[in-house]
Design a protein around this motif. Structure first.
Motif, short mmCIF file in Angstrom:
data_model
loop_
_atom_site.label_atom_id
_atom_site.label_comp_id
_atom_site.label_asym_id
_atom_site.label_seq_id
_atom_site.Cartn_x
_atom_site.Cartn_y
_atom_site.Cartn_z
N MET A 1 -3.34 -2.56 2.12
CA MET A 1 -3.65 -3.21 3.16
C MET A 1 -4.56 -4.39 2.72
O MET A 1 -5.55 -3.99 1.95
CB MET A 1 -4.53 -2.49 4.24
CG MET A 1 -4.85 -3.21 5.77
SD MET A 1 -5.33 -2.11 6.80
CE MET A 1 -4.00 -1.45 7.90
N GLU A 2 -4.26 -5.61 3.06
CA GLU A 2 -5.07 -6.69 2.39
C GLU A 2 -5.61 -7.58 3.70
O GLU A 2 -4.70 -7.93 4.44
CB GLU A 2 -4.11 -7.41 1.29
CG GLU A 2 -5.01 -8.60 0.52
CD GLU A 2 -4.08 -9.14 -0.24
OE1 GLU A 2 -3.47 -10.17 -0.18
OE2 GLU A 2 -4.00 -8.43 -1.52
N LEU A 16 -9.65 -8.19 0.46
CA LEU A 16 -10.24 -6.50 0.47
C LEU A 16 -9.27 -5.78 -0.41
O LEU A 16 -8.11 -5.68 -0.09
CB LEU A 16 -10.14 -6.19 1.93
CG LEU A 16 -11.46 -6.79 2.70
CD1 LEU A 16 -11.44 -6.06 4.14
CD2 LEU A 16 -12.88 -6.50 2.18
N ASP A 17 -9.85 -5.15 -1.23
CA ASP A 17 -9.00 -4.61 -2.21
C ASP A 17 -9.29 -2.88 -2.14
O ASP A 17 -10.28 -2.48 -2.85
CB ASP A 17 -9.30 -5.09 -3.74
CG ASP A 17 -8.07 -4.50 -4.65
OD1 ASP A 17 -7.19 -3.97 -4.37
OD2 ASP A 17 -8.53 -4.65 -5.73
N PHE A 18 -8.54 -2.61 -1.29
CA PHE A 18 -8.70 -0.89 -1.23
C PHE A 18 -7.72 -0.12 -2.34
O PHE A 18 -6.78 -0.31 -2.69
CB PHE A 18 -8.20 -0.44 0.14
CG PHE A 18 -8.83 -0.71 1.42
CD1 PHE A 18 -8.91 -2.19 2.14
CD2 PHE A 18 -10.04 0.09 1.90
CE1 PHE A 18 -9.77 -2.28 3.12
CE2 PHE A 18 -10.76 -0.43 2.96
CZ PHE A 18 -10.63 -1.46 3.58
N GLU A 68 -14.12 2.51 4.08
CA GLU A 68 -12.74 3.70 3.28
C GLU A 68 -11.77 3.63 4.39
O GLU A 68 -12.02 3.65 5.90
CB GLU A 68 -13.53 4.99 3.49
CG GLU A 68 -12.61 6.11 3.12
CD GLU A 68 -13.37 7.41 3.16
OE1 GLU A 68 -12.84 8.50 2.50
OE2 GLU A 68 -14.39 7.59 3.84
N LEU A 69 -10.66 3.76 4.04
CA LEU A 69 -9.37 3.53 4.79
C LEU A 69 -8.53 4.85 4.61
O LEU A 69 -8.29 5.16 3.19
CB LEU A 69 -8.71 2.22 4.35
CG LEU A 69 -7.19 2.13 4.91
CD1 LEU A 69 -7.10 1.98 6.57
CD2 LEU A 69 -6.51 1.11 4.26
N TYR A 70 -8.03 5.56 5.46
CA TYR A 70 -7.16 6.54 5.36
C TYR A 70 -6.24 6.74 6.23
O TYR A 70 -6.09 6.21 7.15
CB TYR A 70 -7.92 8.04 5.12
CG TYR A 70 -8.69 8.10 6.28
CD1 TYR A 70 -8.19 9.26 7.16
CD2 TYR A 70 -10.09 7.74 6.45
CE1 TYR A 70 -9.10 9.75 8.17
CE2 TYR A 70 -10.79 8.30 7.49
CZ TYR A 70 -10.27 9.16 8.49
OH TYR A 70 -11.00 9.45 9.45
N GLU A 71 -5.28 7.69 6.22
CA GLU A 71 -3.94 7.92 6.75
C GLU A 71 -3.96 9.09 7.36
O GLU A 71 -4.09 10.05 6.89
CB GLU A 71 -2.70 7.57 6.09
CG GLU A 71 -1.52 7.51 6.94
CD GLU A 71 -0.11 7.41 6.28
OE1 GLU A 71 0.90 7.10 6.74
OE2 GLU A 71 -0.30 6.88 5.16
#
Length: 324
Positions: A1-2, A16-18, A68-71
């Motif tokens: 996701m950017e 944004l570089d996750f 923090e990004l998660y699924e």
């Protein structure tokens, strides 16, 4: 996701570089945890690293914010954004950024595992948000001194259980984990997993074993970085053989909180009081005011066990959905 944005809010080449959390990123996590005096275990630096595979989590440092990004359940979710300096005066800017990310992905903006205070901040910016309590993920927080002493009438059952163990195994030994005795923790985990899998096979338990081995493989590094520590309990068998029967592993969550990640005891020593004993002995070695023994995951037996130690509080957790 950017997402691309500049300091004035206009689109630019800044992204944004996750990325998956790495061992080298733990210093940022720990700095953030101490700056914010975290109590919640899902913000533990170690947990953010250990469970990234299970939840497909990725992290990004944007300005002074740790994201923090998660699924989960097929949806992209965010942890509450945390400021590396503990300054939340510009949190609305971050909310707007994440809102635009969700909009670009064509879904609602979801936050999971947020505390009551964090939930209230979200509602100030998004008063129409849908809030759902998540009691299975509430953290059990204890005063370390109470777990170390087990004094008073309400802990009489725990003391009796420990006396039962001490009577049956009078020459038991407790040792702190060290590079020299890590093999015993591995042996206990193998035996504990074998015993448990006889009753119920579980992919989560196999993943847990992988996590424990990762901790032990990196024990020296994590001890310096995150104050990783733990304990071992030994008994002498009737044949005179010294046997490792229980272990625990913890890390420093924040200035005042130690997070107990794992605690295992082999059968039948668990019924003899092995859990109560290693819990007490390890608590004696800690120097934080509080101990977080994490959530019960909705498992009735685990909930009963955690409540039996009379937590100072159960830290509430919530899910928040913001319609885009």
């Amino acid at each position: 996701m950017e997402y691309k944005i500049d300091d004035d809010g206009a689109k630019s080449s800044l992204s944004l570089d996750f990325k998956p959390a790495s061992l080298s990123a733990l210093e940022d996590f720990q700095h953030c945890a101490f700056a914010n005096d975290f109590f919640a275990n899902n913000y533990s630096a170690l947990n953010c690293f250990l469970y990234q595979k299970k939840f497909s989590s990725k992290v990004c440092l944007w300005k002074d914010w740790l994201l923090e990004l998660y699924e989960t359940c097929g949806k992209f979710c965010f942890s509450f954004p945390h400021n590396m300096k503990g300054d939340y005066s510009s949190v609305i800017e971050v909310f707007e950024l994440l809102y635009d990310l969700a909009k670009k992905a064509g879904q609602s903006l979801y936050f999971h595992n947020v505390t009551k205070e964090e939930k209230d901040l979200l509602l100030l910016s998004f008063p129409g948000a849908i809030v759902t309590e998540d009691p299975d993920l509430g953290d059990y927080i204890y005063l370390r001194e109470k777990l170390a002493l087990l004094s008073g009438k309400k802990f009489s059952k725990k003391r009796n259980h420990i006396h039962q163990f001490e009577k049956k195994y009078p020459d038991y030994e407790f040792e702190l984990l060290s590079p020299e005795n890590l093999s015993f923790a591995r042996q206990i985990e193998e035996s504990w997993l074998f015993q448990t899998m006889q009753e119920e096979e579980s992919a989560d338990l196999l993943y847990e074993k992988e996590i424990i081995n990762t901790l032990l493989d990196n024990f020296s590094f994590l001890s310096k970085m995150l104050s990783l520590s733990g304990g071992l309990l030994f008994v002498n068998e009737a044949d005179g053989q010294k046997k490792a029967i229980s272990f625990c592993i913890s890390s420093r969550l924040s200035k005042d909180v130690t997070d107990i990640h794992f605690e295992k005891c082999l059968w039948p020593y668990d019924r003899d009081g092995g859990y109560a004993l290693i819990n007490r002995e390890f608590a004696k070695t800690l120097d934080t005011t509080y101990i977080n023994r994490e959530e019960d995951l909705g498992i009735e037996g685990l909930r009963k066990a955690k409540l039996s130690y009379y937590p100072e509080m159960v830290l509430e957790k919530f899910k928040v959905e913001i319609k885009v």
